[in-house]
Design a protein around this motif. Structure first.
Motif, PDB file in Angstrom:
ATOM      1  N   THR A  94      -2.723   9.848   0.163  1.00 54.35           N
ATOM      2  CA  THR A  94      -1.674   8.999  -0.402  1.00 54.35           C
ATOM      3  C   THR A  94      -2.107   8.336  -1.699  1.00 54.35           C
ATOM      4  N   CYS A  95      -3.395   8.422  -2.046  1.00 53.86           N
ATOM      5  CA  CYS A  95      -3.871   7.782  -3.270  1.00 53.86           C
ATOM      6  C   CYS A  95      -3.468   8.552  -4.523  1.00 53.86           C
ATOM      7  N   SER A  96      -2.760   9.636  -4.352  1.00 57.34           N
ATOM      8  CA  SER A  96      -2.324  10.407  -5.516  1.00 57.34           C
ATOM      9  C   SER A  96      -0.873  10.855  -5.394  1.00 57.34           C
ATOM     10  N   ASP A  97      -0.115  10.185  -4.494  1.00 56.99           N
ATOM     11  CA  ASP A  97       1.267  10.617  -4.285  1.00 56.99           C
ATOM     12  C   ASP A  97       2.274   9.812  -5.100  1.00 56.99           C
ATOM     13  N   ILE A  99       3.201   6.812  -4.880  1.00 50.66           N
ATOM     14  CA  ILE A  99       4.010   5.908  -4.061  1.00 50.66           C
ATOM     15  C   ILE A  99       3.085   4.822  -3.518  1.00 50.66           C
ATOM     16  N   ARG A 100       3.558   3.590  -3.467  1.00 51.26           N
ATOM     17  CA  ARG A 100       2.763   2.528  -2.856  1.00 51.26           C
ATOM     18  C   ARG A 100       2.982   2.568  -1.350  1.00 51.26           C
ATOM     19  N   ASN A 101       1.933   2.918  -0.618  1.00 55.16           N
ATOM     20  CA  ASN A 101       2.038   2.987   0.831  1.00 55.16           C
ATOM     21  C   ASN A 101       0.685   2.651   1.455  1.00 55.16           C
ATOM     22  N   GLY A 102       0.613   2.708   2.797  1.00 53.28           N
ATOM     23  CA  GLY A 102      -0.624   2.333   3.476  1.00 53.28           C
ATOM     24  C   GLY A 102      -0.988   0.893   3.162  1.00 53.28           C
ATOM     25  N   GLU A 104      -2.264  -0.003   0.220  1.00 49.77           N
ATOM     26  CA  GLU A 104      -2.400  -0.065  -1.234  1.00 49.77           C
ATOM     27  C   GLU A 104      -1.853  -1.385  -1.774  1.00 49.77           C
ATOM     28  N   ASP A 108      -0.850   3.831  -5.659  1.00 52.69           N
ATOM     29  CA  ASP A 108      -2.066   4.649  -5.646  1.00 52.69           C
ATOM     30  C   ASP A 108      -3.313   3.867  -6.047  1.00 52.69           C
ATOM     31  N   CYS A 113      -7.786   3.000  -1.787  1.00 57.74           N
ATOM     32  CA  CYS A 113      -7.677   3.815  -3.000  1.00 57.74           C
ATOM     33  C   CYS A 113      -8.494   3.156  -4.118  1.00 57.74           C
TER      34      CYS A 113
END
Length: 278
Positions: A94-97, A99-102, A104, A108, A113
């Motif tokens: 997800t660190c390169s998608d 989108i702010r998720n997890g 973060e 990203d 990340c």
């Protein structure tokens, strides 16, 4: 009888040697600061005042952060991981998608990340302070478009890149975008911009502004990603929730650009610079 005395003599001799050896080890430990000698006094009888040898507390033990408080602190290298906490997991996909998720802290960046833009990413601060977390907060001037800042980094001419931001109700009323030069603190000086105005609940209004002219409006909500992107050929694109704002006249600019912003009130965090910024 002499043999028995000889046995006890040898036993006592070895016992004394053991006591001396232990005392020597304790003395070395005390001299190295690993143990400390205290007295358990408090009685009127001097015989009750005895030396007590105890380990010296590790000063770091009093500073070990909690590993479950949802924050990065102490010796942690990530949120609740690393340092004195369990090892951090490897970077997630997800660190390169984009989108702010997890966990973060920005798109990203932050959490597990790579770090988000650190303090010192902005200059030309007017009625704004940049906190250690990178958050920009307006400190004076009331509810007016008179607080501004611009990025230290530059998006070079002919280079693709832009800025993204995930809508949050915790931020204030502000405008961010791309400008050829650092203008004044007002919103009119930002050439290509998105204005963010939180509403009630999860509602957020997003307006497209170009040099102070309101081009269009979008009703959105918290958690939605917005962005302004400049392609290598100079085309400027605005997106809200992954959808291109198509009713804005095509804008083109191939020269160098700065991240420029103006704050009406409150503050902003989580602006993420993407592409070839230098």
């Amino acid at each position: 009888m002499s043999k028995q005395e000889s046995f006890f003599d040898r036993f006592l001799s070895r016992a004394n040697q053991t006591v001396v050896l232990v005392a020597g080890i304790v003395g070395i430990a005390v001299s190295l600061g690993l143990y400390q000698v205290t007295h358990n006094g408090g009685s009127d009888d001097p015989d009750d005042d005895k030396e007590v040898v105890t380990p010296v507390p590790d000063p770091d033990d009093t500073k070990v952060p909690t590993c479950y408080d949802g924050m990065r602190n102490g010796k942690e290298t990530g949120v609740d991981c690393g340092g004195n906490c369990p090892p951090c997991p490897p970077p997630l996909p997800t660190c390169s998608d984009k989108i702010r998720n997890g966990n973060e802290e920005g798109v990203d960046c932050g959490g597990n990340c790579p770090p988000c833009e650190p303090k010192g990413a902005f200059t030309n601060l007017e009625r704004i302070i940049e906190e250690s977390t990178g958050r920009l907060t307006k400190t004076s001037g009331g509810k007016n478009w008179n607080g501004g800042a611009s990025s230290v980094k530059v998006l070079p001419a002919g280079t693709a890149g832009g800025v993204s931001y995930t809508l949050k109700s915790s931020d204030g009323h502000f405008l961010f975008g791309l400008s050829p030069i650092a203008g004044d603190a007002g919103f009119q000086s930002v050439k290509y911009a998105l204005a963010v105005q939180p509403g009630t609940g999860a509602k957020v209004q997003v307006n497209v502004f170009e040099s102070g002219i309101n081009r269009t409006k979008r009703d959105s909500r918290t958690g939605v990603r917005t962005s302004i992107h400049r392609a290598a050929n100079g085309q400027i694109t605005y997106t809200v929730d992954g959808m291109r704002v198509t009713d804005v006249p095509a804008a083109n600019y191939t020269g160098s650009l700065l991240l420029d912003l103006s704050i009406n009130h409150g503050g902003v965090s989580g602006l993420t610079m993407e592409g070839g910024w230098r």
